[in-house]
Design a protein around this motif. Structure first.
Motif, mmCIF file in Angstrom:
data_model
loop_
_atom_site.group_PDB
_atom_site.id
_atom_site.type_symbol
_atom_site.label_atom_id
_atom_site.label_comp_id
_atom_site.label_asym_id
_atom_site.label_seq_id
_atom_site.Cartn_x
_atom_site.Cartn_y
_atom_site.Cartn_z
ATOM 1 N N HIS A 1 34.208 37.681 44.942
ATOM 2 C CA HIS A 1 35.009 39.062 44.417
ATOM 3 C C HIS A 1 35.794 39.572 45.733
ATOM 4 C CE1 HIS A 1 35.701 43.213 43.231
ATOM 5 N NE2 HIS A 1 35.314 43.660 44.522
ATOM 6 N N GLN A 2 36.989 39.671 45.180
ATOM 7 C CA GLN A 2 38.094 40.093 46.058
ATOM 8 C C GLN A 2 37.742 41.473 47.046
ATOM 9 O OE1 GLN A 2 42.092 41.179 44.864
ATOM 10 N NE2 GLN A 2 43.063 40.247 46.528
ATOM 11 N N PRO A 3 37.760 41.758 48.277
ATOM 12 C CA PRO A 3 37.843 43.015 48.691
ATOM 13 C C PRO A 3 38.513 43.945 48.150
ATOM 14 C CG PRO A 3 37.701 41.350 50.563
ATOM 15 C CD PRO A 3 38.057 40.676 49.201
ATOM 16 N N ASP A 4 38.226 45.194 47.877
ATOM 17 C CA ASP A 4 39.093 46.249 47.286
ATOM 18 C C ASP A 4 40.264 46.686 48.151
ATOM 19 O OD1 ASP A 4 37.338 46.865 45.021
ATOM 20 O OD2 ASP A 4 36.035 47.050 46.561
ATOM 21 N N ALA A 5 40.051 46.704 49.537
ATOM 22 C CA ALA A 5 41.134 47.154 50.427
ATOM 23 C C ALA A 5 42.187 45.694 50.201
ATOM 24 C CB ALA A 5 40.563 47.195 51.613
ATOM 25 N N LEU A 6 41.874 44.651 50.220
ATOM 26 C CA LEU A 6 42.921 43.444 49.809
ATOM 27 C C LEU A 6 43.568 43.772 48.483
ATOM 28 C CD1 LEU A 6 41.414 40.390 51.214
ATOM 29 C CD2 LEU A 6 43.630 41.482 51.889
ATOM 30 N N ALA A 7 42.762 43.979 47.454
ATOM 31 C CA ALA A 7 43.383 44.100 46.179
ATOM 32 C C ALA A 7 44.475 45.629 46.182
ATOM 33 C CB ALA A 7 42.351 44.527 45.054
#
Length: 506
Positions: A461-467
């Motif tokens: 899962h991509q970290p939400d901050a990176l998204a």
């Protein structure tokens, strides 16, 4: 009727005019020595516009074999702008039709316009040099992507790979750059579509004994080329010519490690080295070395963040944006909220991170407050679904604030650009490269953001901050090419409208 020369005063045959003798001899010589490779054909038809290097000669010989030998399967990976498309797609098509005017050729690329560009060049060469080649174009009106040889069934169909090919077979199938870029290659869904189109449509059009030639960039280990080399290694000849010979990388020229290729456009070893520094490892290895930089393992390296780190946020940025990856359920799951600024020299600086588990009202308020504190003029929300709902949530929350400056609310991606909606790695390709080459940098230290960034791996899962940063980064780099800045002299303050509308004397 036979024409003879009139004898001269001594009874010897008079000479034919020199121009006529030269033309006849030249035509006869050319008929006797018709080129047998795309490379020789290029020298004949293009002259000094076509430079034959060891790489070009090797590619030309391999393509000639694919044209003359039945059931050939050839893959060519060579750096960009090294005449591979000219040699294979353009000259290869012309040679195939000059060799056998009844040959049917299909040329497919990632889009119609690229295939049509190659088609137009091949057709123009036949139109100009038909007498020399022994063929001419049929007179009927045809589209740029579909034409044939007069008096024969042979010709060319040029199309995008996803356009769907019906009613046409192929004695020679050429695939030239059927994947546009890294983002497409990183999309598992897109890779599956390309493979399905290749297996289910293109290969079914190849006649018995027909040959297939593929030119491409190795963006991903599981791209079409990777799949074919893994599943049919004995069937495909792979001609890889890296820009710089390197241990562990196949080199069809068999050079010692460190030796640079002779470039058709004159790139020097220093220029290749500069390209590597500018592009970053992934683009360098994919485009110039012919091997994919595997996405396995950590995608962002801490050395990148440390090497390019800014001491603090830029003082007078061109633009600041808050990117938001909203929590999906609205019940307190994670939301990404990141602020980033575009510096005057085109660098994206990550200046703040407020990502945390939040409800929809909480993330909306957090985004607004971050925009207020950082001077951001835009809140951009990732919205593949519920676009209108996300906008409404933020606007309703914004109505409860006394804003210190105008802040607009937008959704991302822009309408009509909804590709790669489920593939975080594909959407992040530009950001990952920017971190590597330093066009995106951390301002100060953001410990939690950095910890999550450097531990992100492919398939997780991509970290939400990176998204959220993917959103902000894309908005900022788009704006970099479209913003105009007007300066008004401070010595005599006036409004911008008055300054631009003033009368200039003299």
């Amino acid at each position: 009727m036979t024409t003879t020369a009139t004898p001269d005063a001594d009874g010897h045959p008079a000479r034919w005019p020199r121009a006529l003798i030269d033309l006849d001899a030249l035509a006869a010589s050319r008929r006797r020595q018709r080129p047998t490779t795309p490379t020789a054909l290029g020298r004949r038809l293009l002259g000094t516009r076509y430079r034959t290097t060891p790489a070009v000669a090797l590619i030309g010989a391999a393509v000639a074999d694919a044209i003359s030998q039945p059931d050939a399967r050839l893959i060519v990976t060579v750096p960009p702008r090294e005449a591979k498309s000219t040699t294979v797609a353009v000259l290869g098509t012309v040679l195939a039709l000059a060799t056998d005017p009844d040959a049917e050729v299909i040329l497919a690329s990632y889009a119609d316009n690229l295939a049509h560009e190659h088609s137009a060049r091949a057709r123009a060469l036949i139109a100009e040099h038909g007498d020399d080649l022994g063929i001419r174009l049929a007179d009927e009106k045809t589209a740029v992507g579909r034409w044939r040889i007069a008096g024969h069934r042979g010709g060319l169909l040029a199309t995008g790979i996803m356009a769907g090919i019906t009613g046409k077979g192929a004695d020679l199938l050429i695939l030239d750059d059927i994947v546009k870029n890294a983002a497409e290659a990183d999309s598992d869904a897109h890779r599956r579509r390309v493979l399905a189109e290749f297996r289910g449509t293109l290969m079914t059009r190849v006649h018995p004994g027909g040959s297939v030639v593929i030119i491409g960039t190795r963006w991903h280990p599981d791209d079409l080329i990777g799949h074919l080399l893994a599943t049919e290694p004995e069937r495909w000849e792979h001609l890889n010519i890296p820009a710089v010979a390197e241990a562990g990388i196949p080199d069809a020229l068999h050079r010692p490690p460190g030796q640079t290729m002779t470039s058709t456009v004159g790139r020097s070893p220093e220029q290749f080295a500069d390209l590597r520094r500018s592009l970053g490892d992934r683009s360098w290895y994919a485009e110039f070395q012919g091997v994919p930089n595997s996405p396995e393992g950590n995608l962002i390296r801490s050395t990148w963040l440390d090497s390019w780190r800014l001491p603090s946020a830029p003082v007078a940025p061109a633009l600041t944006v808050v990117g938001v990856d909203p929590s999906d359920s609205g019940e307190g799951d994670a939301a990404g909220i990141v602020a980033a600024s575009l510096t005057r020299d085109g660098v994206v600086a990550v200046i703040a991170d407020q990502s945390a588990p939040m409800t929809s009202d909480q993330w909306a308020r957090a985004a607004i407050e971050l925009a207020m504190s950082t001077g951001a003029s835009e809140i951009a929300i990732e919205a593949f679904t519920a676009r209108a709902t996300y906008e409404r949530v933020v606007r309703e929350a914004m109505a409860r604030y006394d804003l210190p400056h105008p802040i607009r609310v937008t959704t991302w991606p822009p309408k009509g650009e909804g590709g790669n909606r489920g593939d975080a790695l594909a959407r992040s390709a530009a950001l990952l490269q920017a971190f590597e080459v330093g066009t995106c940098r951390i301002a100060g230290h953001l410990p939690e953001f950095e910890r999550r960034a450097v531990t992100w791996q492919a398939g997780t899962h991509q970290p939400d901050a990176l998204a959220a940063l993917v959103v902000a980064h894309d908005v900022l780099i788009r704006s970099a090419g479209s913003r105009l800045t007007f300066g008004v002299p401070v010595s005599d303050p006036v409004s911008l409208a008055a300054y631009l509308g003033r009368r200039v004397s003299g």
